[in-house]
Motif scaffolding. Structure first.
Motif, PDB file in Angstrom:
ATOM      1  N   PRO A  55     -17.980   0.318  19.496  1.00 12.65           N
ATOM      2  CA  PRO A  55     -17.285  -0.401  20.565  1.00 12.65           C
ATOM      3  C   PRO A  55     -17.125   0.481  21.803  1.00 12.65           C
ATOM      4  CG  PRO A  55     -15.745   0.265  18.866  1.00 12.65           C
ATOM      5  CD  PRO A  55     -17.109   0.636  18.385  1.00 12.65           C
ATOM      6  N   LYS A  56     -17.050  -0.157  22.972  1.00 10.01           N
ATOM      7  CA  LYS A  56     -16.912   0.603  24.217  1.00 10.01           C
ATOM      8  C   LYS A  56     -15.482   1.082  24.442  1.00 10.01           C
ATOM      9  CE  LYS A  56     -20.699  -1.517  26.727  1.00 10.01           C
ATOM     10  NZ  LYS A  56     -21.592  -0.470  27.079  1.00 10.01           N
ATOM     11  N   TYR A  57     -14.480   0.240  24.143  1.00 10.51           N
ATOM     12  CA  TYR A  57     -13.117   0.562  24.549  1.00 10.51           C
ATOM     13  C   TYR A  57     -12.112   0.651  23.407  1.00 10.51           C
ATOM     14  CZ  TYR A  57     -15.319  -0.778  28.898  1.00 10.51           C
ATOM     15  OH  TYR A  57     -16.177  -0.855  29.944  1.00 10.51           O
ATOM     16  N   ILE A  58     -12.449   0.172  22.243  1.00  8.70           N
ATOM     17  CA  ILE A  58     -11.512   0.179  21.120  1.00  8.70           C
ATOM     18  C   ILE A  58     -11.622   1.508  20.378  1.00  8.70           C
ATOM     19  CG2 ILE A  58     -10.938  -0.912  18.917  1.00  8.70           C
ATOM     20  CD1 ILE A  58     -12.048  -3.523  20.097  1.00  8.70           C
ATOM     21  N   ARG A  59     -10.487   2.054  19.961  1.00  3.97           N
ATOM     22  CA  ARG A  59     -10.434   3.283  19.168  1.00  3.97           C
ATOM     23  C   ARG A  59      -9.371   3.111  18.086  1.00  3.97           C
ATOM     24  NH1 ARG A  59     -14.239   3.646  21.955  1.00  3.97           N
ATOM     25  NH2 ARG A  59     -14.906   5.330  23.301  1.00  3.97           N
ATOM     26  N   HIS A  60      -9.442   3.959  17.063  1.00  2.00           N
ATOM     27  CA  HIS A  60      -8.298   4.060  16.165  1.00  2.00           C
ATOM     28  C   HIS A  60      -7.117   4.464  17.035  1.00  2.00           C
ATOM     29  CE1 HIS A  60     -11.332   5.218  12.812  1.00  2.00           C
ATOM     30  NE2 HIS A  60     -11.108   3.922  12.780  1.00  2.00           N
ATOM     31  N   GLU A  61      -5.886   4.274  16.548  1.00  2.00           N
ATOM     32  CA  GLU A  61      -4.743   4.614  17.390  1.00  2.00           C
ATOM     33  C   GLU A  61      -3.553   5.051  16.555  1.00  2.00           C
ATOM     34  OE1 GLU A  61      -3.350  -0.053  17.897  1.00  2.00           O
ATOM     35  OE2 GLU A  61      -4.140   1.029  19.609  1.00  2.00           O
ATOM     36  N   PHE A  62      -2.632   5.770  17.228  1.00  2.00           N
ATOM     37  CA  PHE A  62      -1.376   6.132  16.591  1.00  2.00           C
ATOM     38  C   PHE A  62      -0.616   4.843  16.288  1.00  2.00           C
ATOM     39  CE2 PHE A  62      -2.143   9.942  19.292  1.00  2.00           C
ATOM     40  CZ  PHE A  62      -2.286  10.856  18.262  1.00  2.00           C
ATOM     41  N   THR A  63       0.173   4.861  15.228  1.00  2.00           N
ATOM     42  CA  THR A  63       0.909   3.664  14.820  1.00  2.00           C
ATOM     43  C   THR A  63       2.286   4.044  14.291  1.00  2.00           C
ATOM     44  OG1 THR A  63       0.824   1.678  13.438  1.00  2.00           O
ATOM     45  CG2 THR A  63      -0.025   3.704  12.452  1.00  2.00           C
ATOM     46  N   ASP A  64       3.179   3.053  14.274  1.00  2.00           N
ATOM     47  CA  ASP A  64       4.475   3.235  13.629  1.00  2.00           C
ATOM     48  C   ASP A  64       4.640   2.269  12.455  1.00  2.00           C
ATOM     49  OD1 ASP A  64       4.906   0.788  14.835  1.00  2.00           O
ATOM     50  OD2 ASP A  64       6.677   1.405  15.947  1.00  2.00           O
ATOM     51  N   GLU A  65       3.543   1.665  11.994  1.00  2.00           N
ATOM     52  CA  GLU A  65       3.607   0.661  10.921  1.00  2.00           C
ATOM     53  C   GLU A  65       4.198   1.202   9.619  1.00  2.00           C
ATOM     54  OE1 GLU A  65       0.171  -1.845  10.169  1.00  2.00           O
ATOM     55  OE2 GLU A  65      -0.457  -1.559  12.253  1.00  2.00           O
ATOM     56  N   LEU A  66       4.053   2.484   9.351  1.00  2.00           N
ATOM     57  CA  LEU A  66       4.578   3.055   8.104  1.00  2.00           C
ATOM     58  C   LEU A  66       6.038   3.495   8.221  1.00  2.00           C
ATOM     59  CD1 LEU A  66       1.508   5.194   6.984  1.00  2.00           C
ATOM     60  CD2 LEU A  66       2.303   3.043   5.997  1.00  2.00           C
ATOM     61  N   VAL A  67       6.561   3.561   9.432  1.00  2.00           N
ATOM     62  CA  VAL A  67       7.925   4.062   9.646  1.00  2.00           C
ATOM     63  C   VAL A  67       8.926   3.172   8.915  1.00  2.00           C
ATOM     64  CG1 VAL A  67       9.726   4.498  11.370  1.00  2.00           C
ATOM     65  CG2 VAL A  67       7.357   5.162  11.824  1.00  2.00           C
ATOM     66  N   GLY A  68       9.793   3.802   8.149  1.00  2.00           N
ATOM     67  CA  GLY A  68      10.798   3.109   7.362  1.00  2.00           C
ATOM     68  C   GLY A  68      10.399   2.891   5.909  1.00  2.00           C
ATOM     69  N   HIS A  69       9.127   3.113   5.587  1.00  2.00           N
ATOM     70  CA  HIS A  69       8.647   2.893   4.222  1.00  2.00           C
ATOM     71  C   HIS A  69       8.815   4.154   3.374  1.00  2.00           C
ATOM     72  CE1 HIS A  69       6.757  -1.081   4.713  1.00  2.00           C
ATOM     73  NE2 HIS A  69       6.669  -0.702   5.980  1.00  2.00           N
ATOM     74  N   GLY A  70       8.966   3.937   2.073  1.00  2.00           N
ATOM     75  CA  GLY A  70       9.060   5.033   1.120  1.00  2.00           C
ATOM     76  C   GLY A  70       8.061   4.849  -0.007  1.00  2.00           C
ATOM     77  N   PHE A  71       7.525   5.969  -0.496  1.00  2.00           N
ATOM     78  CA  PHE A  71       6.549   5.948  -1.583  1.00  2.00           C
ATOM     79  C   PHE A  71       6.849   7.079  -2.553  1.00  2.00           C
ATOM     80  CE2 PHE A  71       4.407   4.114   2.030  1.00  2.00           C
ATOM     81  CZ  PHE A  71       3.689   3.061   1.511  1.00  2.00           C
ATOM     82  N   THR A  72       6.582   6.863  -3.836  1.00  2.00           N
ATOM     83  CA  THR A  72       6.499   7.985  -4.770  1.00  2.00           C
ATOM     84  C   THR A  72       5.021   8.243  -4.986  1.00  2.00           C
ATOM     85  OG1 THR A  72       6.573   6.561  -6.717  1.00  2.00           O
ATOM     86  CG2 THR A  72       8.669   7.488  -5.954  1.00  2.00           C
ATOM     87  N   ARG A  73       4.699   9.518  -5.269  1.00  2.00           N
ATOM     88  CA  ARG A  73       3.302   9.889  -5.486  1.00  2.00           C
ATOM     89  C   ARG A  73       3.220  10.818  -6.691  1.00  2.00           C
ATOM     90  NH1 ARG A  73       2.636  10.226   0.475  1.00  2.00           N
ATOM     91  NH2 ARG A  73       1.952   8.138   0.988  1.00  2.00           N
ATOM     92  N   SER A  74       2.283  10.519  -7.569  1.00  2.00           N
ATOM     93  CA  SER A  74       1.983  11.397  -8.704  1.00  2.00           C
ATOM     94  C   SER A  74       0.717  12.164  -8.363  1.00  2.00           C
ATOM     95  CB  SER A  74       1.782  10.576  -9.976  1.00  2.00           C
ATOM     96  OG  SER A  74       2.969   9.916 -10.321  1.00  2.00           O
ATOM     97  N   TRP A  75       0.879  13.461  -8.098  1.00  2.00           N
ATOM     98  CA  TRP A  75      -0.231  14.319  -7.695  1.00  2.00           C
ATOM     99  C   TRP A  75      -0.949  14.908  -8.905  1.00  2.00           C
ATOM    100  CZ3 TRP A  75      -1.251  14.157  -2.574  1.00  2.00           C
ATOM    101  CH2 TRP A  75      -0.242  13.706  -1.738  1.00  2.00           C
TER     102      TRP A  75
END
Length: 187
Positions: A55-75
């Protein structure tokens, strides 16, 4: 990791061939404050190659969509953590102890980049302590994360592959504390 680089450098690339986009996290070892602390910058671009229409003008971008969410992770069989995405520019995490109670809590500056719906880059830099940078891709559909840790210490500079199985543990609404949106859908 770039061999022979001074200061030591690492480049992590997310290549999105479906949309012809790429995001690059360029990291280097050492800041004006600490020799083992990582600094980084984010570069948004396109994938220019046969068979991919960039694309000429579209890029990935910074986001706040995850803000407020919590996750547990098993490494691993012995390491589990809880991660809270607390603000648009920081996150907190706690490592579970051996008896599965929560241990010490840390927080650090970070960025969130939206690659596509449900897929994000999360890049966190532990300032003024370990100097570890954690850069992971989060897939909300599969609830898996994978990526790298980049750090310097007594054994030298290391780039380590990491991955975990995740579980969403809830969300709290904090976005209204961070000011008006700069981008309005449909406007």
């Amino acid at each position: 990791m770039h061999s022979g680089s001074r200061p030591r450098a690492s480049v992590k690339i997310a290549l999105d061939l479906l949309n012809g986009l790429t995001t690059c996290i360029v990291s280097k070892m050492g800041t004006e404050y600490y020799g083992n602390e990582v600094s980084y910058r984010t570069i948004f671009g396109t994938a220019e190659m046969d068979g991919v229409e960039a694309p000429k003008y579209i890029r990935h971008e910074f986001t706040d969509e995850l803000v407020g969410h919590g996750f547990t992770r098993s490494w691993s069989d012995i390491t589990t953590s809880m991660h809270l995405y607390t603000t648009p520019h920081s996150a907190a995490w706690t490592i579970y102890t051996q008896d599965q109670t929560l241990g010490m809590q840390w927080s650090a500056p970070c960025i969130y980049v939206k690659l596509r719906d449900g897929v994000f880059i999360f890049n966190l830099m532990e300032e003024a302590c370990d100097g570890i940078e954690t850069c992971i891709a989060i897939n909300e559909k599969t609830m898996r994360v994978c990526g790298f840790e980049y750090e310097g210490g007594s054994r030298g500079v290391e780039l380590t592959v990491v991955g975990a199985i995740a579980r969403h543990i809830g969300c709290y609404d904090v976005k209204h504390f961070f000011g008006p949106k700069t981008k309005v859908k449909g406007a």
